[in-house]
Motif scaffolding. Structure first.
Motif, short mmCIF file in Angstrom:
data_model
loop_
_atom_site.label_atom_id
_atom_site.label_comp_id
_atom_site.label_asym_id
_atom_site.label_seq_id
_atom_site.Cartn_x
_atom_site.Cartn_y
_atom_site.Cartn_z
N GLU A 648 -8.96 -8.10 -3.23
CA GLU A 648 -10.24 -7.33 -2.93
C GLU A 648 -11.36 -8.31 -3.25
O GLU A 648 -12.39 -8.31 -2.30
N ALA A 649 -11.39 -8.94 -4.38
CA ALA A 649 -12.62 -9.53 -4.83
C ALA A 649 -12.65 -10.92 -4.19
O ALA A 649 -11.92 -11.83 -4.09
N PRO A 650 -13.93 -11.28 -3.94
CA PRO A 650 -14.28 -12.42 -3.20
C PRO A 650 -14.03 -13.74 -4.15
O PRO A 650 -13.96 -13.55 -5.20
N GLY A 651 -13.93 -14.82 -3.45
CA GLY A 651 -13.34 -15.97 -4.20
C GLY A 651 -12.25 -16.86 -3.83
O GLY A 651 -11.88 -16.60 -2.54
N ALA A 652 -11.94 -17.74 -4.50
CA ALA A 652 -10.91 -18.77 -3.97
C ALA A 652 -9.51 -18.28 -4.69
O ALA A 652 -9.45 -18.18 -5.77
N TYR A 653 -8.54 -18.32 -3.77
CA TYR A 653 -7.17 -18.20 -4.52
C TYR A 653 -6.05 -19.17 -3.69
O TYR A 653 -6.25 -19.59 -2.70
N ARG A 654 -5.14 -19.30 -4.64
CA ARG A 654 -3.93 -20.29 -4.11
C ARG A 654 -2.63 -19.24 -3.91
O ARG A 654 -2.32 -18.72 -4.39
N VAL A 655 -2.19 -19.60 -2.51
CA VAL A 655 -1.02 -18.90 -1.92
C VAL A 655 -0.12 -19.83 -2.27
O VAL A 655 0.04 -21.08 -1.61
N GLU A 656 1.22 -19.30 -2.78
CA GLU A 656 2.39 -20.47 -2.99
C GLU A 656 3.56 -19.68 -2.44
O GLU A 656 3.57 -18.63 -2.25
N VAL A 657 4.38 -20.55 -1.81
CA VAL A 657 5.73 -20.14 -1.23
C VAL A 657 6.73 -20.71 -2.13
O VAL A 657 6.83 -21.88 -2.17
N VAL A 658 7.87 -19.90 -2.56
CA VAL A 658 8.92 -20.16 -3.25
C VAL A 658 10.17 -19.58 -2.75
O VAL A 658 9.94 -18.47 -2.26
N ARG A 659 11.07 -20.11 -2.96
CA ARG A 659 12.41 -19.63 -2.80
C ARG A 659 12.90 -18.86 -4.13
O ARG A 659 12.61 -19.14 -4.96
N THR A 660 13.54 -17.62 -3.81
CA THR A 660 13.82 -16.63 -4.80
C THR A 660 14.83 -17.30 -5.71
O THR A 660 14.91 -17.32 -6.72
N GLU A 661 15.75 -18.31 -5.15
CA GLU A 661 16.62 -19.11 -6.02
C GLU A 661 16.04 -20.04 -6.93
O GLU A 661 16.59 -20.22 -7.88
#
Length: 675
Positions: A648-661
């Motif tokens: 909800e809050a404006p700003g910069a965010y980093r999205v990461e993708v990882v395997r559950t293993e």
């Protein structure tokens, strides 16, 4: 030799001669000609012809590869190398294990796909005759009744004129299973339990359609036997449990992978159903049993109305089963006071796993034909039992001649059935030059170009690729089936990127070692691929025919470690988004080093999607399933789209993708600017 044995041998010889006559169109050269319905060759039905020939090319190849596995490498039965790099691709359609088993000996003797297909078509017709003969003779003891019942069941044009789909109608083993079940209940021997198990297992090796028909017929008849022989059940229990255990294990081994494919790829469901209107069973319509079978079955029903012939007369339970199968094949039945009652299978689609993937439910009509054939046998018994031998021979001869004319005399057949049994032989064998070229292909998967899995182009090109693949043992990207997994889309994407060297290296990492470039399919393809085909570091010319050129695709070093595509440049790609949810493209990239190849099995992975603040604090985490890159060469990249919850809050965010293993290994990332 007893008279029963002599009669059985005579029937078998006559049936085999009729089966050869029904397939006479290919007998001139069974190594070259494929049977094609004469009705489909007419100009007014070009679409039917195109689809039939495409289906047949696929079936010839798949049947040959399964037969090859049974004959030489039984461990490969469930993975005959189509749709590379997918494993167990048979779960995208019909498995054809029954036909492969039947074709194992012809293939071992000749190693020829077309001869194997033609042999299976003839043998399956012959077995259909023999199975109903055995069933009818077991219950009536009459050669005339058994012989005519076998003719009536085997000489239905919808079966004879469709050899490309014989696995859909292959319910002969169900008839023998009924005989074995009765023997088990009356004699209580382990030998009969083994015979019943064998018949059930052979039926399980066929398509889902006859298996479903067996479940209905066998269920009704088995219930009847259990009631009539209830006192024997305690002694029969160990044998019945053994039968159930063996057939249950085989059923799970055969059909369990289908449910696994459905869960993994989200396919094998929501198919458009092909059912019938009740009037389609009338003479001249698609499901017509024919005049002789209809009338004789009616006489057999009237004979049963006068009373049972013995304690184990099977007609009442089979009548119930036949009616239920008939109801399953139609859209609805109108019942006074109740209105239209839909097919039970429509109602069960949401509850029984796998029903939603079955389309040609009308094929269950051959279960109805099995039941009608039994009633017809009792009708012949009632008509002939009062006559001396000469009278029985005369009646049998006249009826047999009428049945043969009903099927093979074109005007009579067209007045009785929607399709005729007439076939024509279509020359289909690849040229000698092409077979010589295919023999030079190196070990490793084969990639036919141009390649497209889009419906229209697939129908035009893929069957020809598959028919050629029947003549070599390597895996192939060719994939023509009822369903498609996401792997075919990824392979097509890499092919579209050619002649990009990174795409060529990725395809090589997936096991492709041969390129077959088909000039007649696309004049533009050789020109498009020229930079690749003339690069001696990546390809080597193998040979050429008038229509096809073959190249070896050179292999390079490969790694299957996910660290090879781990993200090392988070924050370089930004995207402005607006909540509450956003569709974001996440890029996977390969830096320097060996080509990355997804380790087997190549299936969608369970992943975690993490959203972090610039200081690393975790804002949100969610789970999803994603097909990670199949292969990436140095400098290569590919994008995957995912849905994420936007903070909800404006700003910069980093999205990461990882395997559950491996939750600490970031495979891909992207910076989001939330407005």
């Amino acid at each position: 030799m007893s008279s029963t044995t002599r009669s059985g041998l005579a029937a078998a010889l006559l049936y085999f001669a009729i089966a050869l006559f029904a397939n006479r169109a290919v007998l001139a050269n069974p190594f070259t000609l494929l049977p094609t319905p004469l009705d489909y060759t007419r100009a007014e039905k070009p679409g039917l012809m195109l689809v039939y020939e495409a289906d047949q090319d696929f079936v010839v190849t798949y049947m040959a590869r399964v037969a090859r596995a049974f004959a030489f490498a039984p461990s490969k039965i469930t993975d005959v190398g189509l749709c590379n790099p997918m494993q167990q691709a048979y779960t995208l359609g019909e498995h054809m294990f029954g036909e492969g088993l039947l074709g194992a000996l012809p293939y071992r003797l000749t190693q020829d796909p077309i001869f194997t297909f033609n042999s299976v078509a003839i043998l399956s017709t012959w077995i259909s005759f023999l199975a109903i003969y055995t069933l009818a003779f077991y219950w009536t003891g009459s050669f005339a009744a058994a012989f005519l019942a076998g003719l009536l069941f085997g000489l239905i044009p919808s079966r004879l004129s469709n050899p490309a789909h014989i696995f859909i109608f292959a319910n002969a083993w169900s008839a023998l299973a009924l005989v074995a079940a009765h023997r088990l209940f009356t004699r209580q021997r382990w030998l009969d339990a083994a015979l019943l198990t064998l018949c059930l297992c052979l039926q399980l090796l066929e398509s889902f359609y006859p298996v479903l028909g067996l479940a209905i017929i066998g269920g009704a008849y088995g219930l009847s036997l259990s009631i009539k022989h209830a006192a024997k059940l305690p002694r029969l229990a160990p044998k019945l449990l053994a039968v159930a255990a063996v057939t249950g294990v085989l059923a799970w081994l055969l059909f369990g992978p289908y449910l696994e494919t459905q869960e993994i790829w989200g396919v094998l469901q929501a198919r458009k159903r092909m059912l019938l209107s009740p009037y389609r069973y009338l003479p001249g319509e698609a499901a017509s049993p024919g005049w002789f079978l209809s009338i004789l079955a009616g006489v057999g029903l009237l004979d049963r109305a006068r009373g049972a012939r013995d304690r184990d007369d099977p007609r009442l339970p089979l009548l119930a089963a036949g009616f239920l199968i008939f109801w399953c094949t139609v859209w609805f039945l109108w019942v006074p006071g109740l209105g239209n009652l839909p097919s039970p299978l429509i109602s069960l689609a949401g509850y029984v796993p796998g029903i939603g993937s079955v389309r040609a439910l009308a094929a269950l009509q051959h279960g109805v034909l099995l039941v009608l054939s039994v009633f017809a046998a009792y009708a012949v018994l009632a008509l002939t039992e009062r006559f001396a031998l000469s009278g029985r021979v005369a009646i049998t001869t006249v009826l047999a001649a009428g049945i043969l004319a009903q099927t093979f005399h074109p005007p009579t057949a067209r007045a009785t059935f929607a399709a005729t049994a007439d076939l024509v032989g279509k020359p289909s064998r690849p040229s000698a030059e092409k077979l010589d070229l295919l023999a030079q292909l190196p070990d490793g998967a084969v990639l036919d170009l141009p390649l497209s899995y889009k419906p229209r182009k697939k129908l035009q090109t893929m069957p020809g690729y598959l028919l050629a693949a029947a003549y070599y043992d390597q895996r192939t990207a060719a994939c023509y089936n009822s369903f498609f997994s996401g792997l075919q889309t990824e392979v097509e994407r890499l092919v579209e990127a050619l002649p990009d060297p990174t795409a060529a290296k990725a395809l090589s990492a997936l096991g492709f070692r041969s390129l077959l470039v088909h000039h007649v399919k696309s004049n533009a393809e050789p020109h498009r691929l020229e930079p690749l085909l003339t690069n001696e570091w990546q390809t080597q010319f193998l040979g050429r025919t008038e229509e096809t050129s073959a190249y070896r695709l050179e292999a390079g070093p490969v790694t299957e470690r996910f660290e090879a595509i781990a993200s090392k440049h988070a924050g370089l790609r930004r995207k402005q988004v607006k909540g509450p949810r956003a569709d974001v493209a996440i890029r996977f990239h390969r830096g320097m080093g060996p080509t990355f190849r997804h380790p087997d099995p190549i299936v969608p992975s369970d992943i975690l999607i993490r959203v972090r603040k610039p200081n690393g604090d975790l804002v949100a985490e969610s789970t999803a399933r994603m097909l990670l890159p199949l292969a990436l060469a140095t400098g290569g990249h590919t994008d995957r789209r995912i849905e994420i919850d936007v903070p909800e809050a404006p700003g910069a965010y980093r999205v990461e993708v990882v395997r559950t293993e491996e939750p600490d290994l970031v495979l891909a990332s992207r910076i989001l600017s939330v407005r």
